[in-house]
Design an enzyme around this catalytic site. Structure first.
Site, PDB file in Angstrom:
ATOM      1  CG  ASP A 102     -15.580  10.802 -12.249  1.00 29.20           C
ATOM      2  OD1 ASP A 102     -16.123   9.563 -12.270  1.00 29.20           O
ATOM      3  OD2 ASP A 102     -15.531  11.571 -11.333  1.00 29.20           O
ATOM      4  CB  THR A 113     -12.354  -8.248  -6.038  1.00 29.60           C
ATOM      5  OG1 THR A 113     -11.917  -8.661  -4.843  1.00 29.60           O
ATOM      6  CG2 THR A 113     -13.853  -7.542  -5.501  1.00 29.60           C
ATOM      7  CG  ASP A 114     -10.761 -13.166  -3.876  1.00 27.14           C
ATOM      8  OD1 ASP A 114     -10.639 -11.634  -3.884  1.00 27.14           O
ATOM      9  OD2 ASP A 114      -9.701 -13.784  -3.476  1.00 27.14           O
ATOM     10  CD  GLU A 115     -11.014  -7.910  -1.049  1.00 23.97           C
ATOM     11  OE1 GLU A 115     -11.393  -7.117  -0.310  1.00 23.97           O
ATOM     12  OE2 GLU A 115      -9.664  -7.692  -1.499  1.00 23.97           O
ATOM     13  CE1 TYR A 161     -12.688  -2.729  -4.063  1.00 20.31           C
ATOM     14  CE2 TYR A 161     -12.309  -4.704  -2.796  1.00 20.31           C
ATOM     15  CZ  TYR A 161     -12.046  -4.104  -4.312  1.00 20.31           C
ATOM     16  OH  TYR A 161     -11.542  -4.533  -4.998  1.00 20.31           O
ATOM     17  CE  LYS A 185     -14.579  -4.183  -8.026  1.00 16.32           C
ATOM     18  NZ  LYS A 185     -14.324  -3.631  -9.157  1.00 16.32           N
TER      19      LYS A 185
HETATM   20  P1  NAD Z   1      -6.083   0.642  -8.611  1.00 15.20           P
HETATM   21  O1  NAD Z   1      -6.674   1.428  -7.522  1.00 15.20           O
HETATM   22  O2  NAD Z   1      -4.714   0.535  -8.835  1.00 15.20           O
HETATM   23  O3  NAD Z   1      -6.414   1.646  -9.809  1.00 15.20           O
HETATM   24  C1  NAD Z   1      -7.760   2.074 -10.108  1.00 15.20           C
HETATM   25  C2  NAD Z   1      -7.756   2.970 -11.295  1.00 15.20           C
HETATM   26  O4  NAD Z   1      -9.059   3.630 -11.483  1.00 15.20           O
HETATM   27  C3  NAD Z   1      -6.821   4.136 -11.008  1.00 15.20           C
HETATM   28  O5  NAD Z   1      -6.040   4.575 -12.085  1.00 15.20           O
HETATM   29  C4  NAD Z   1      -7.753   5.388 -10.633  1.00 15.20           C
HETATM   30  O6  NAD Z   1      -7.213   6.707 -11.147  1.00 15.20           O
HETATM   31  C5  NAD Z   1      -8.919   4.947 -11.630  1.00 15.20           C
HETATM   32  N1  NAD Z   1     -10.354   5.568 -11.017  1.00 15.20           N
HETATM   33  C6  NAD Z   1     -10.830   5.466  -9.790  1.00 15.20           C
HETATM   34  N2  NAD Z   1     -11.871   6.265  -9.729  1.00 15.20           N
HETATM   35  C7  NAD Z   1     -12.059   6.572 -11.197  1.00 15.20           C
HETATM   36  C8  NAD Z   1     -13.226   7.259 -11.747  1.00 15.20           C
HETATM   37  N3  NAD Z   1     -14.260   7.758 -11.188  1.00 15.20           N
HETATM   38  N4  NAD Z   1     -13.078   7.300 -13.060  1.00 15.20           N
HETATM   39  C9  NAD Z   1     -12.124   6.884 -13.695  1.00 15.20           C
HETATM   40  N5  NAD Z   1     -11.080   6.381 -13.230  1.00 15.20           N
HETATM   41  C10 NAD Z   1     -11.134   6.278 -11.855  1.00 15.20           C
HETATM   42  O7  NAD Z   1      -6.679  -0.589  -8.637  1.00 15.20           O
HETATM   43  P2  NAD Z   1      -6.349  -2.086  -9.302  1.00 15.20           P
HETATM   44  O8  NAD Z   1      -5.450  -2.895  -8.149  1.00 15.20           O
HETATM   45  O9  NAD Z   1      -5.577  -1.921 -10.518  1.00 15.20           O
HETATM   46  O10 NAD Z   1      -7.654  -2.575  -9.366  1.00 15.20           O
HETATM   47  C11 NAD Z   1      -8.331  -2.643 -10.556  1.00 15.20           C
HETATM   48  C12 NAD Z   1      -9.645  -3.354 -10.494  1.00 15.20           C
HETATM   49  O11 NAD Z   1      -9.417  -4.649 -10.220  1.00 15.20           O
HETATM   50  C13 NAD Z   1     -10.694  -2.797  -9.590  1.00 15.20           C
HETATM   51  O12 NAD Z   1     -11.864  -2.767 -10.004  1.00 15.20           O
HETATM   52  C14 NAD Z   1     -10.479  -3.658  -8.394  1.00 15.20           C
HETATM   53  O13 NAD Z   1     -11.645  -3.674  -7.787  1.00 15.20           O
HETATM   54  C15 NAD Z   1     -10.203  -4.867  -9.131  1.00 15.20           C
HETATM   55  N6  NAD Z   1      -9.554  -6.048  -8.327  1.00 15.20           N
HETATM   56  C16 NAD Z   1      -8.333  -5.638  -8.005  1.00 15.20           C
HETATM   57  C17 NAD Z   1      -7.538  -6.796  -7.081  1.00 15.20           C
HETATM   58  C18 NAD Z   1      -6.238  -6.171  -6.705  1.00 15.20           C
HETATM   59  O14 NAD Z   1      -5.622  -7.238  -5.830  1.00 15.20           O
HETATM   60  N7  NAD Z   1      -5.592  -5.271  -6.639  1.00 15.20           N
HETATM   61  C19 NAD Z   1      -8.089  -7.773  -7.196  1.00 15.20           C
HETATM   62  C20 NAD Z   1      -9.336  -8.248  -7.833  1.00 15.20           C
HETATM   63  C21 NAD Z   1      -9.686  -7.430  -8.423  1.00 15.20           C
HETATM   64  P1  TYD Z   2      -4.562  -6.048   1.292  1.00 20.25           P
HETATM   65  O1  TYD Z   2      -3.167  -5.973   0.556  1.00 20.25           O
HETATM   66  O2  TYD Z   2      -5.109  -4.723   2.030  1.00 20.25           O
HETATM   67  O3  TYD Z   2      -5.603  -6.729   0.399  1.00 20.25           O
HETATM   68  P2  TYD Z   2      -7.203  -7.200   0.837  1.00 20.25           P
HETATM   69  O4  TYD Z   2      -8.092  -6.438   0.024  1.00 20.25           O
HETATM   70  O5  TYD Z   2      -7.389  -8.746   0.487  1.00 20.25           O
HETATM   71  O6  TYD Z   2      -7.583  -6.843   2.284  1.00 20.25           O
HETATM   72  O7  TYD Z   2      -4.273  -7.121   2.722  1.00 20.25           O
HETATM   73  C1  TYD Z   2      -4.033  -8.346   2.357  1.00 20.25           C
HETATM   74  C2  TYD Z   2      -4.005  -9.100   3.573  1.00 20.25           C
HETATM   75  O8  TYD Z   2      -2.885  -8.546   4.319  1.00 20.25           O
HETATM   76  C3  TYD Z   2      -5.042  -8.972   4.530  1.00 20.25           C
HETATM   77  O9  TYD Z   2      -5.280 -10.251   5.339  1.00 20.25           O
HETATM   78  C4  TYD Z   2      -4.794  -7.804   5.423  1.00 20.25           C
HETATM   79  C5  TYD Z   2      -3.232  -7.907   5.737  1.00 20.25           C
HETATM   80  N1  TYD Z   2      -2.490  -6.746   5.754  1.00 20.25           N
HETATM   81  C6  TYD Z   2      -1.670  -6.493   6.779  1.00 20.25           C
HETATM   82  O10 TYD Z   2      -1.360  -7.507   7.593  1.00 20.25           O
HETATM   83  N2  TYD Z   2      -0.818  -5.451   7.022  1.00 20.25           N
HETATM   84  C7  TYD Z   2      -1.050  -4.322   6.056  1.00 20.25           C
HETATM   85  O11 TYD Z   2      -0.383  -3.269   6.217  1.00 20.25           O
HETATM   86  C8  TYD Z   2      -1.954  -4.374   5.049  1.00 20.25           C
HETATM   87  C9  TYD Z   2      -2.273  -3.495   4.285  1.00 20.25           C
HETATM   88  C10 TYD Z   2      -2.795  -5.748   4.871  1.00 20.25           C
END
Ligand code: NAD
Ligand code: TYD
Length: 345
Positions: free
Chosen positions: A65, A129-131, A153, A157
């Site tokens: 962790d 993230t862009d969020e 969330y 971040k």
């Molecule tokens: P994910 O949820 O698939 O993976 C997260 C990983 O972190 C998992 O393997 C989980 O086991 C691990 N984790 C969670 N809590 C933990 C802890 N306390 N200690 C150690 N490991 C831990 O997420 P993802 O989509 O791969 O995103 C990775 C990163 O990128 C995140 O920081 C997310 O905020 C960022 N991000 C994601 C997206 C997206 O669209 N998925 C876009 C921009 C940024």
């Molecule tokens: P998501 O994949 O959860 O990413 P984000 O972190 O940007 O919210 O959602 C992407 C977009 O899709 C967002 O506008 C919400 C919409 N959405 C749905 O319409 N249905 C769904 O089941 C999910 C998960 C997301």
């Protein structure tokens, strides 16, 4: 500025979706690199995501962790940079229960920063993230624009980013931040829109579209995202944030239509459900800063969707295992207005 010589990276969250893609890509592209993955293996992480590289002697996997200093500190002494992917990452889950988001995304980042401060690391890269910019009504956000997170969330971040910035200013830690847009591709847990819609389509159950489906996201193929992270890690200017976007604007309805078309399923599987509370209707990034470092998104939305749908078709066992009873419990809690046939038999 001279590029750092990074030989050993600590990749936290490296068993998740984007982290595992980064690990696979670095091992494939850099013969000199050694990687230690530290991952708690929450519902979203799995060693299976690293199966392709599990036998590589340059990779070490440790389950643990990031919030635990006794685990983190000895590991950070062995490496010369940290790339922090570890996070709770799904907005809808943060609306149901934000506790784990505050713990991992904020406190966990603090534990890593403290450890990095004592190890005199060459780089600390925070994957953000862009969020953090919140809903973008007009134009595109630049890196200096104010953060305006609106979900639990994105707030955690943004909180993590503030700490990263503070450790750069107060302690001189050579930090970098990437703000990636909505990422998709192989190995994504089937709760985010693209893998959820693909796997629902394959299972022939409805695709739940929030509200009227007009909210847009800037979708980025995962290989492009991890390329950008590597570029920033080696070439970025410490103390700087970098937007990473795919340059697309795709609505929820359009995602559903593309998935149904690619999977050969009827439009009648589209189902409109109650909107997400506080839904951000648009994210949009100005990516001039990272472009000036020679990075461009290479995979357009159409090609990325084709690659992703093919992967989910070919990896049926991987995603079916993740759509377990726990998953459908979450699903029923999260979605309001599901039709009777929403859950497969
Ligand atoms: P994910 O949820 O698939 O993976 C997260 C990983 O972190 C998992 O393997 C989980 O086991 C691990 N984790 C969670 N809590 C933990 C802890 N306390 N200690 C150690 N490991 C831990 O997420 P993802 O989509 O791969 O995103 C990775 C990163 O990128 C995140 O920081 C997310 O905020 C960022 N991000 C994601 C997206 C997206 O669209 N998925 C876009 C921009 C940024
Ligand atoms: P998501 O994949 O959860 O990413 P984000 O972190 O940007 O919210 O959602 C992407 C977009 O899709 C967002 O506008 C919400 C919409 N959405 C749905 O319409 N249905 C769904 O089941 C999910 C998960 C997301």
């Amino acid at each position: 500025m001279a590029e750092p010589r990074l030989r050993h990276l600590l990749v936290t969250g490296g068993a998740g979706f984007i982290g595992s893609a980064f690990v696979r890509q670095r091992l494939a592209q850099d013969a000199e690199i050694n990687i230690t993955v530290l991952d708690k293996l929450t519902y979203a992480g799995s060693e299976e995501n690293l199966a392709e590289v599990a036998r590589d002697p340059r990779l070490r996997f440790i389950r643990g962790d990031i919030c635990d200093p006794a685990t983190v500190e000895p590991l950070t002494r062995e490496v010369d940079a940290i790339v922090n992917f570890a996070a709770e990452s799904h907005v809808d889950r943060s609306l149901l229960d934000a506790g784990a988001f505050v713990q991992t995304d904020v406190y966990g980042t603090y534990v890593l920063l403290e450890a990095a401060r004592h190890s005199r690391h060459q780089r600390f890269l925070q994957v953000s993230t862009d969020e953090v910019y919140g809903h973008v009504k007009d134009g595109r956000r630049r890196e200096e624009d104010p953060l305006d997170p609106r979900s639990p969330y994105s707030s955690t971040k943004a909180g993590a980013e503030m700490l990263v910035r503070a450790y750069h200013i107060s302690h001189g830690l050579p930090t970098l931040i990437t703000r990636g847009s909505n990422t998709y591709g192989p190995y994504q847990f089937p709760e985010k829109i693209i893998p959820l819609f693909i796997t629902n389509a394959l299972q022939q159950v409805p695709l739940p579209i929030y509200g009227d489906g007009s909210a847009v996201r800037d979708y980025l193929y995962v290989d492009d995202h991890v390329n950008a992270i590597a570029r920033v890690l080696w070439k970025g200017q410490p103390g700087t944030a970098y937007n990473v976007g795919g340059g697309t604007e795709v609505s929820g309805v359009k995602v559903a239509d593309s998935v149904l078309q690619a999977c050969g399923r009827p439009g009648s599987l589209k189902h409109f459900v109650k909107d997400r509370p506080g839904h951000d209707y648009r994210y949009a990034l100005d990516i001039r800063r990272i472009r000036s470092m020679g990075w461009e998104p290479r995979v357009n939305f159409q090609d990325g969707m084709r690659l992703t749908v093919d992967w989910y078709r070919q990896n049926d066992a991987w995603w079916r295992k993740r759509k377990s009873a726990d998953f459908w419990n979450y699903y029923q809690q999260n979605y309001r207005g599901l039709p009777a046939n929403a859950i497969p038999d």
